[in-house]
Design a protein around this motif. Structure first.
Motif, short mmCIF file in Angstrom:
data_model
loop_
_atom_site.label_atom_id
_atom_site.label_comp_id
_atom_site.label_asym_id
_atom_site.label_seq_id
_atom_site.Cartn_x
_atom_site.Cartn_y
_atom_site.Cartn_z
N PHE A 1 -1.71 -11.35 -7.45
CA PHE A 1 -2.11 -10.06 -7.36
C PHE A 1 -2.32 -9.78 -6.07
O PHE A 1 -2.05 -8.60 -5.29
CB PHE A 1 -3.28 -9.76 -8.21
N GLY A 2 -3.04 -10.71 -5.18
CA GLY A 2 -3.15 -10.51 -3.75
C GLY A 2 -2.06 -10.41 -2.94
O GLY A 2 -1.98 -9.37 -2.17
N GLU A 3 -0.94 -11.11 -3.39
CA GLU A 3 0.23 -10.96 -2.60
C GLU A 3 0.97 -9.74 -2.96
O GLU A 3 1.60 -9.18 -2.15
CB GLU A 3 1.18 -12.17 -2.81
N TRP A 4 1.09 -9.23 -4.07
CA TRP A 4 1.62 -8.13 -4.59
C TRP A 4 1.00 -7.11 -3.80
O TRP A 4 1.87 -5.94 -3.50
CB TRP A 4 1.50 -8.12 -6.25
N ALA A 5 -0.21 -6.78 -3.93
CA ALA A 5 -0.81 -5.77 -3.15
C ALA A 5 -0.62 -5.57 -1.68
O ALA A 5 -0.32 -4.61 -1.00
CB ALA A 5 -2.57 -6.00 -3.27
N SER A 6 -0.63 -6.97 -1.19
CA SER A 6 0.01 -6.94 0.36
C SER A 6 1.27 -6.57 0.48
O SER A 6 1.63 -5.87 1.63
CB SER A 6 -0.20 -8.34 0.86
N VAL A 7 2.24 -6.98 -0.46
CA VAL A 7 3.65 -6.47 -0.19
C VAL A 7 3.91 -4.93 -0.39
O VAL A 7 4.48 -4.36 0.32
CB VAL A 7 4.47 -7.09 -1.19
N TYR A 8 3.17 -4.59 -1.24
CA TYR A 8 3.16 -3.06 -1.45
C TYR A 8 2.42 -2.36 -0.44
O TYR A 8 3.08 -1.16 -0.16
CB TYR A 8 2.12 -2.63 -2.98
N ARG A 9 1.48 -2.67 0.21
CA ARG A 9 0.69 -1.90 1.24
C ARG A 9 2.02 -1.86 2.41
O ARG A 9 1.83 -1.02 3.20
CB ARG A 9 -0.76 -2.50 1.89
N THR A 10 2.58 -3.04 2.56
CA THR A 10 3.48 -3.21 3.85
C THR A 10 4.71 -2.54 3.51
O THR A 10 5.22 -1.57 4.38
CB THR A 10 4.03 -4.61 3.77
N TRP A 11 5.06 -2.37 2.15
CA TRP A 11 6.11 -1.23 1.88
C TRP A 11 5.89 0.08 2.14
O TRP A 11 6.61 0.75 2.47
CB TRP A 11 6.41 -1.34 0.33
N LEU A 12 4.60 0.43 1.84
CA LEU A 12 4.19 1.95 2.14
C LEU A 12 4.02 2.12 3.61
O LEU A 12 4.72 3.14 4.27
CB LEU A 12 2.84 1.98 1.52
#
Length: 138
Positions: free
Chosen positions: A99-110
């Motif tokens: 979940f931490g990695e997923w959130a980080s990837v999503y923020r970077t994508w944004l």
């Protein structure tokens, strides 16, 4: 003399102070070089920013990572991130790192999406046609 001021600080504060000094001296040296050589200035700034192709490639790579998480957990990233940002925690403790990695990837994508939109807007101001946009991006 510098060490006198750093005594008594926590390790974090000492590292932060050292990093700040390094950044200050780095920019001071760059500023001196910028004044001496305009071409060096352009080259350094060009290297520090991602061009539109690099941003797009990064977006695609991030989307592949997001798709992997979406397939693994069965929900879209937008839905996951809204819940994660509101403080929901994973049902299973083994999902915490994911979940931490997923959130980080999503923020970077944004962030990359915003950078892409900004770059496209800059290019469209200079050449408003699609052909001009493709030519500049190519």
């Amino acid at each position: 003399m510098l060490w006198i001021h750093l005594v008594g600080l926590s390790i974090f504060e000492t590292c932060k102070a050292w990093y700040t000094l390094q950044v200050f001296f780095f920019y001071d040296r760059l500023n001196t070089r910028f004044k001496q050589n305009h071409k060096l200035r352009y080259n350094l700034l060009w290297r520090w920013t991602m061009n539109i192709r690099e941003i797009l490639a990064d977006i695609h790579a991030l989307e592949e990572e997001l798709l992997g998480f979406e397939r693994k957990f069965g929900i879209r990233s937008e839905t996951f991130y809204a819940a994660y940002a509101s403080g929901e925690e994973p049902e299973d403790d083994s999902w915490v790192l994911d979940f931490g990695e997923w959130a980080s990837v999503y923020r970077t994508w944004l962030t990359r999406q915003a950078e892409y939109r900004d770059e496209i807007q800059k290019i469209q101001r200079q050449s408003p046609s699609l052909a001009g946009l493709i030519q500049v991006a190519a």
